[in-house]
Enzyme design. Structure first.
Site, PDB file in Angstrom:
ATOM      1  N   TYR A 153       0.825  -1.215   0.000  1.00  0.00           N
ATOM      2  CA  TYR A 153       0.000   0.000   0.000  1.00  0.00           C
ATOM      3  C   TYR A 153       0.846   1.247   0.000  1.00  0.00           C
ATOM      4  CZ  TYR A 153      -4.363  -2.459   0.071  1.00  0.00           C
ATOM      5  OH  TYR A 153      -5.426  -3.234  -0.327  1.00  0.00           O
ATOM      6  N   ASN A 162     -12.655   2.862  -7.251  1.00  0.00           N
ATOM      7  CA  ASN A 162     -11.256   3.249  -7.067  1.00  0.00           C
ATOM      8  C   ASN A 162     -11.020   3.781  -5.651  1.00  0.00           C
ATOM      9  OD1 ASN A 162     -11.080   2.640  -9.754  1.00  0.00           O
ATOM     10  ND2 ASN A 162     -11.098   4.766 -10.453  1.00  0.00           N
ATOM     11  N   HIS A 204     -15.237   0.969  -2.384  1.00  0.00           N
ATOM     12  CA  HIS A 204     -14.160   0.141  -1.842  1.00  0.00           C
ATOM     13  C   HIS A 204     -13.235   0.911  -0.911  1.00  0.00           C
ATOM     14  CE1 HIS A 204     -14.768  -2.540  -5.621  1.00  0.00           C
ATOM     15  NE2 HIS A 204     -15.665  -2.778  -4.696  1.00  0.00           N
ATOM     16  N   CYS A 240      -7.988   1.921  12.729  1.00  0.00           N
ATOM     17  CA  CYS A 240      -7.268   1.191  13.772  1.00  0.00           C
ATOM     18  C   CYS A 240      -7.884  -0.194  13.983  1.00  0.00           C
ATOM     19  CB  CYS A 240      -7.342   1.973  15.094  1.00  0.00           C
ATOM     20  SG  CYS A 240      -6.511   1.107  16.433  1.00  0.00           S
ATOM     21  N   CYS A 284      -3.589   5.071  19.751  1.00  0.00           N
ATOM     22  CA  CYS A 284      -3.846   4.205  20.920  1.00  0.00           C
ATOM     23  C   CYS A 284      -2.824   3.080  20.994  1.00  0.00           C
ATOM     24  CB  CYS A 284      -5.268   3.602  20.826  1.00  0.00           C
ATOM     25  SG  CYS A 284      -5.365   2.129  19.791  1.00  0.00           S
ATOM     26  N   ALA A 332     -10.936   6.608 -21.738  1.00  0.00           N
ATOM     27  CA  ALA A 332     -11.879   7.509 -21.054  1.00  0.00           C
ATOM     28  C   ALA A 332     -11.433   8.965 -21.201  1.00  0.00           C
ATOM     29  CB  ALA A 332     -11.948   7.129 -19.576  1.00  0.00           C
TER      30      ALA A 332
END
Ligand code: BV8
Ligand code: ZN
Length: 222
Positions: A50, A85, A102, A110, A133, A214
């Site tokens: 990610y 997206n 999504h 968390c 935390c 597009a």
């Protein structure tokens, strides 16, 4: 009017799609990374992926296709943008009403206290990131096998069901329940128009399948 977008609308902004050539899923399979099991097994690996995607997305700008959808929202009194997206480019382009089926790669959640917050740090200073935390943070996206955010499909179905025209842009239409919005709109009487560089799982079922990028076709549609 309602629009459903997929990774294809961000391709011309330089963000790799999921299933196309050089797609994100090429090196990895969705099961490997975009699932709660993969995250439980190896949060560092999932966060590395990610973090890499956030870095790529941070360099990307909305393209003419994103901008055309902002103009459409301005011109159409009732307009809902539904996106699969997580890259946030529709927000950056300036659309107002966006249903993010999504989730959002720029948000974190968390795993222990449930807090949910925006985070745009690129690269992440610490992997995996943690919540104030002390709990382990996860990306604010919907993984395979996870339900969509509460009420999201109801709202999306409402928009798709009320639309005269349902525009389907840059999606392979293989991920559910998002893809079910396409037959849903058709059965509710919408004219379904698809914009995609290739034929997809729904091309034979739509009223009009426009083949092309597009970034080129959406401005022309305007
Ligand atoms: C759920 C966030 C239940 C994460 C994503 C077997 C059969 C049917 C369904 C299933 C099945 N097994 C499992 C399922 C369900 C599963 C699913 O649909 N799997 C698929 C793969 C078969 N779905 C789920 O798990 C969903 N949850 O069902 O929960 C439940 C209910 C209650 C309680 C518990 C559980 C959750 C799905 C969400 C997964 N998360 N993303 C992240 O991003 O890291 S999905 C991921 O794929 C992205 O969001 C992406 O948007 C989405 C869809 O892909 P596309 O956007 O279509 O992108 P793709 O690359 O595929 O296609 C790009 C298209 O653009 C191509 O057609 C290409 O031709 C075109 N294109 C390229 N360039 C251009 C272009 N078009 C125009 N212009 C261009 N320039
Ligand atoms: Zn917490």
């Amino acid at each position: 009017m309602a629009v459903l977008t997929g990774a294809g609308i961000s391709a011309e902004s330089g963000i790799p799609t999921f299933r196309g050539a050089g797609g994100l899923w090429k090196e990895h399979k969705p099961e490997e990374l975009a699932t709660a099991e993969a995250f439980a097994r190896d949060p560092r690996l999932v966060w590395e992926w990610y973090n890499w995607r956030r870095e790529a997305i941070a360099k990307a700008a909305p393209n003419a296709g994103h901008r055309a959808l902002v103009q459409l929202e301005i011109r159409k009194p009732r307009f809902t943008l539904i996106t699969q997206n997580v890259d946030g480019l529709h927000d950056l382009a300036g659309n107002g009403k966006i249903l993010k089926l999504h989730g959002d790669i720029w948000r974190m959640r968390c795993t222990s206290c449930g807090a949910n917050w925006p985070n745009r740090r690129v690269p992440l200073p610490k992997i995996p990131p943690h919540c104030a935390c002390g709990g382990l943070a996860r990306p604010g996206v919907v993984w395979f096998g996870e339900p969509l955010p509460d009420g999201m499909m109801k709202e999306a179905e409402h928009a798709a069901g009320a639309a005269q025209v349902f525009l389907v842009v840059g999606t392979s239409a293989v991920v559910y329940p998002a893809a079910s919005l396409i037959p849903y709109a058709r059965h509710a009487g919408a004219k379904v128009v698809e914009i995609n560089t290739e034929p997809t799982a729904v091309s034979a079922t739509v009223d009009c399948a426009l083949q092309g990028p597009a970034g080129e076709l959406l401005p022309k549609l305007l």
